[in-house]
Scaffold this motif. Structure first.
Motif, short mmCIF file in Angstrom:
data_model
loop_
_atom_site.label_atom_id
_atom_site.label_comp_id
_atom_site.label_asym_id
_atom_site.label_seq_id
_atom_site.Cartn_x
_atom_site.Cartn_y
_atom_site.Cartn_z
N LYS A 50 0.83 -1.21 0.00
CA LYS A 50 0.00 0.00 0.00
C LYS A 50 0.86 1.26 0.00
O LYS A 50 0.62 2.20 -0.77
N THR A 51 1.86 1.28 0.87
CA THR A 51 2.72 2.45 0.95
C THR A 51 3.52 2.63 -0.33
O THR A 51 3.62 3.74 -0.87
N THR A 52 4.08 1.54 -0.83
CA THR A 52 4.86 1.62 -2.07
C THR A 52 4.00 2.15 -3.21
O THR A 52 4.43 2.98 -4.02
N PHE A 53 2.77 1.65 -3.28
CA PHE A 53 1.86 2.12 -4.33
C PHE A 53 1.54 3.59 -4.16
O PHE A 53 1.56 4.36 -5.13
N ALA A 54 1.23 4.00 -2.91
CA ALA A 54 0.87 5.40 -2.67
C ALA A 54 2.03 6.33 -3.02
O ALA A 54 1.82 7.40 -3.61
N VAL A 55 3.25 5.93 -2.66
CA VAL A 55 4.42 6.75 -2.97
C VAL A 55 4.62 6.84 -4.48
O VAL A 55 4.87 7.92 -5.02
N ARG A 56 4.52 5.70 -5.16
CA ARG A 56 4.67 5.71 -6.62
C ARG A 56 3.60 6.60 -7.26
O ARG A 56 3.88 7.42 -8.14
N ALA A 57 2.37 6.44 -6.79
CA ALA A 57 1.28 7.22 -7.35
C ALA A 57 1.48 8.71 -7.09
O ALA A 57 1.23 9.54 -7.98
N ALA A 58 1.92 9.04 -5.89
CA ALA A 58 2.13 10.45 -5.55
C ALA A 58 3.22 11.07 -6.42
O ALA A 58 3.10 12.21 -6.88
N HIS A 59 4.30 10.32 -6.66
CA HIS A 59 5.35 10.83 -7.54
C HIS A 59 4.82 11.05 -8.95
O HIS A 59 5.20 12.02 -9.63
N SER A 60 3.93 10.14 -9.39
CA SER A 60 3.45 10.23 -10.77
C SER A 60 2.56 11.44 -11.01
O SER A 60 2.43 11.90 -12.14
N VAL A 61 1.93 11.98 -9.95
CA VAL A 61 1.03 13.13 -10.12
C VAL A 61 1.61 14.39 -9.49
O VAL A 61 0.92 15.39 -9.34
N ARG A 62 2.89 14.34 -9.14
CA ARG A 62 3.50 15.45 -8.40
C ARG A 62 3.38 16.78 -9.16
O ARG A 62 3.19 17.84 -8.55
N ALA A 63 3.48 16.72 -10.47
CA ALA A 63 3.41 17.96 -11.26
C ALA A 63 2.07 18.66 -11.12
O ALA A 63 1.96 19.87 -11.37
N SER A 64 1.04 17.92 -10.72
CA SER A 64 -0.29 18.51 -10.57
C SER A 64 -0.44 19.26 -9.25
O SER A 64 -1.49 19.86 -9.01
N PHE A 65 0.59 19.19 -8.40
CA PHE A 65 0.52 19.83 -7.08
C PHE A 65 1.73 20.75 -6.91
O PHE A 65 2.71 20.39 -6.23
N PRO A 66 1.67 21.94 -7.52
CA PRO A 66 2.83 22.85 -7.48
C PRO A 66 3.20 23.32 -6.08
O PRO A 66 4.33 23.75 -5.86
N ASP A 67 2.25 23.27 -5.15
CA ASP A 67 2.54 23.71 -3.79
C ASP A 67 3.08 22.60 -2.90
O ASP A 67 3.30 22.81 -1.71
#
Length: 753
Positions: free
Chosen positions: A136-153
């Motif tokens: 779960k954590t590995t997936f969440a971290v991977r997913a968060a990195h993949s959408v990081r550009a959508s969160f400029p702050d």
């Protein structure tokens, strides 16, 4: 000016000071703010002016309401930006693993979470649940990195320590998140509600993704969720957190075998070239789709370059030692399960351990109550707690099961925490209950039994034959496992169970387990020295060999063994049944004359002991031989005589046997009518027979063959649409019993029709 709020504040402050014709020293004297601090502010080097400082400056400069308000707003904006920059590195997102594999649909789910419109005042929250080791954590971290550009702050990550003895409190979590958002310690409110309010207000004006990992409870995470705006929250937890409202849920399950093999190959890198693909697939299979288990096995192989992967696969295949193989450095699969186990109440821990003795994969609340030694209402509570922590999987049909590795962990806990005597008593209690429950269920279908007159109060109540059928099918691995375990110690219970399945087996003809069930029955009878029952059970095994795909040679062997035992025991009925099963084998081998002679011998024996039911079955088999010999008129005459006998209430036949036998007799009548060119009569008779089979819930090769025959007759009569529908029904039944060749044949005829 560099475009930041802080430098904008400094420039406006300098403009106001010059407009008032004040030097830095003069403004310092009037406001009480040091000249050095004023200089830092104007040059943009201040760490962020506080509200009271800005108020003092506005008073000293005698600003009007508009000027005062603007200066205060610029200071606040600069303060937040300054603190954001100063606190960089707090709640930083961990690095992602390079060999992440699979979860394509789940990653799409997260992308949709990012872009979905939020309702006013309602924050968008994703909740990822699943048991230990699923990544779960590995997936969440991977997913968060993949959408990081959508969160400029920014993207924040916070471990809530949900599986520890002291999970992070909501107040402490808010303090860490506020600091990461740029709020200085002295500006963090002490009141919990004010602290949560400030947090939500900061998120509302920003594009931030907050990953809340390893959550413990709804109470812990509620204050940490955004209240609206563009920010998002992503929660991972082993618990279901069913009390959270308005969240989008994603349940992570084990990886499919193909993705498991791909992940293991990715972890091994160049090392995987040395290993056979089949070996890697076998290793992945033994890991049960758990990414943590796959990583442990991969790391073990990488750290031991000389190890043979096939040898490791062989070690993992040993179920007794499998769990201990899943460790690599500080990674150990048992530790992951142990964190969840430690969260359980003592009574639920006991249930968890005790369920390890259940022989099969699935179990219900009634069996859980027996294993746990508790009322069923308490068993439901324990099951809920185990599902909530991901230690059990809920099928949604009242059945639960362990993941294979979790079951081994439960067994390990049982062996370490309970005495040998206690384990033996537990196994006896569970297997005895299973055998008695199966025997009661099987007797619903046996003439002379049916609904128990005085049900065993220790057994789960059954209101109908359908309920008994469901229990026997859903628990087959359990009661069959109980037969295996109990054969040596309690052969009488095993024999009773096997005998109770005789009539029920006709309802589930293609069950793969019947050979073993009746073989165990024969072994139990032998242990008890009961030759007659041993012969009976061997005759049942002979019947199993008559079901497609038939094995007439094996059938004759079992029937001959049964005949020898029955003759020694003086069990006349079993002598006759041995003869009848021999006749069936001869028929299958094409030796029709010998089959007729043997069936007539059996019929005479049954008539001699007034067993009219069995006598009629033998005569029906004689008619079958006539039909297959092309003597359709003679066969039809005999079938019609048998139907008349069934219709005669004074015939002496058992009503239940008549009910079961009538549709099969009508099928044979219809087949003969068809061969004699009397197709309309054949179609009507066959349709009636199929309706009766549907009423009896018979769905085996006999129903499939009847539907195929009906479809052919309808086609010959030019009724193409009806023929196609009958072929479709036949194909479905053939498919359900595993006869793909016959199913394909019927599907092809659908197109032709």
């Amino acid at each position: 000016m560099d475009g930041t709020g802080r430098s904008a504040f400094g420039e406006v402050l300098r403009d106001h000071r010059r407009a008032a014709r004040l030097t830095l020293e003069q403004l310092a004297e009037v406001s009480g703010v040091s000249a050095r601090t004023l200089s830092d502010m104007e040059r943009g080097r201040s760490k962020g002016p506080q509200a009271r400082t800005v108020t003092a400056l506005a008073d000293a400069l005698k600003l009007d309401d508009s000027g005062r308000t603007r200066l205060i707003e610029l200071a606040r904006d600069g303060r937040l930006r300054d603190h954001w920059a100063r606190q960089s590195g707090l709640c930083e997102l961990p690095r992602m693993v390079e060999d992440f594999t699979g979860r394509a649909e789940e990653l799409i789910w997260l992308s949709e979470l990012v872009y979905v419109e939020s309702s006013p005042g309602v924050g968008v929250v994703g909740l990822i649940t699943g048991s230990a080791g699923l990544g779960k954590t590995t997936f969440a971290v991977r997913a968060a990195h993949s959408v990081r550009a959508s969160f400029p702050d920014g993207v924040l990550f916070l471990d809530l320590l949900g599986m520890s003895q002291r999970p992070l409190t909501a107040d402490d979590a808010l303090r860490q998140l506020l600091r990461a958002l740029g709020t200085a310690d002295q500006n963090i409110p002490g009141d919990p509600h004010e602290r949560a309010s400030l947090y939500r207000s900061l998120l509302r004006d920003k594009h931030v993704l907050v990953v809340l990992d390893n959550a413990a409870s709804e109470e812990q995470v509620r204050p940490l969720l955004p209240g609206g705006g563009a920010s998002r929250a992503l929660i991972t937890t082993r618990r279901l957190l069913a009390g959270l409202e308005g969240v989008r849920r994603l349940v992570l399950g084990p990886l499919p075998l193909s993705e498991s093999t791909e992940l293991l190959t990715g972890i091994l890198g160049e090392r995987s070239v040395r290993d056979e693909e089949s070996t890697l697939t076998r290793l992945a299979e033994l890991c049960g789709g758990l990414p943590l288990a796959l990583r442990i096995i991969g790391n073990r192989l990488l750290s031991r370059p000389d190890w043979d992967s096939a040898h490791l696969a062989a070690r993992l295949a040993d179920e007794e030692r499998r769990l201990e193989q899943f460790h690599a450095g500080d990674l150990k699969i048992a530790n992951a399960f142990g964190l969840s186990y430690e969260q359980l109440a003592d009574s639920t821990r006991r249930v968890f351990r005790n369920l390890a003795v259940v022989p099969g994969l699935d179990f219900d609340a009634a069996l859980t109550a027996v294993a746990g030694g508790m009322p069923i209402v308490d068993a439901w509570d324990a099951l809920d707690e185990l599902v909530d922590l991901g230690l059990l999987q809920d099928s949604g049909e009242g059945l639960y099961r362990f993941h294979d590795l979790v079951r081994l962990f439960a067994r390990e806990r049982l062996q370490e925490e309970d005495s040998a005597a206690g384990q033996e008593a537990l196994t006896e209690r569970v297997t005895s209950w299973l055998l008695r429950m199966a025997t009661m269920s099987g007797r619903w279908f046996e003439p002379g039994y049916g609904r128990p007159h005085r049900p065993d109060p220790d057994l789960a109540a059954q209101a109908s034959a359908d309920e008994a059928d469901w229990w026997l099918r859903s628990h087959v691995d359990n009661w069959l496992g109980a037969m295996r375990i109990s054969l040596a110690a309690r052969p009488s219970l095993v024999l009773d169970c096997a005998e109770s399945m005789h009539w029920y087996s006709e309802r589930w003809v293609h069950g793969a387990h019947w050979h073993e069930v009746f073989t165990l029955g024969a072994e139990a009878a032998a242990a008890l020295g009961d030759l007659a029952q041993q012969a009976t059970q061997l005759n049942y095994v002979a019947w199993v060999k008559s079901v497609p795909p038939r094995d007439p040679r094996a059938m004759m062997g079992y029937a001959a063994e049964a005949l020898e035992l029955a003759t020694r025991a003086g069990a006349t009925a079993q002598v006759a049944w041995s003869q009848e099963y021999t006749a069936t084998a001869l028929h299958t081998l094409g030796q029709l004359d010998e089959a007729v002679a043997m069936s007539l011998r059996a019929a005479e024996t049954f008539r001699g002991i007034d067993d009219i039911d069995s006598y009629v079955q033998c005569l029906a088999h004689v008619a079958n031989c006539l039909r297959d010999d092309g003597r359709h008129a003679e066969a039809l005459e005999q079938y019609l005589a048998l139907v008349a006998l069934m219709d005669d209430e004074a015939s002496g036949m058992s009503p239940s046997v008549v009910t079961h036998s009538r549709p099969f007799a009508l099928i044979r009548v219809a087949q003969c009518l068809g061969h004699l060119g009397r197709r309309p009569e054949a179609i009507t008779t066959l349709s009636t027979a199929i309706d009766l089979l549907d009423t009896l819930q018979v769905s085996d090769y006999r129903r499939a063959e009847a539907l195929e025959t009906l479809a052919a007759l309808l086609a010959e009569e030019g009724r193409a649409g009806e023929s196609s529908r009958a072929y479709v029904r036949a194909a479905r039944v053939f498919e359900s019993i595993g006869d793909t060749e016959a199913s394909s044949r019927c599907q092809a005829l659908v197109t032709a029709a």
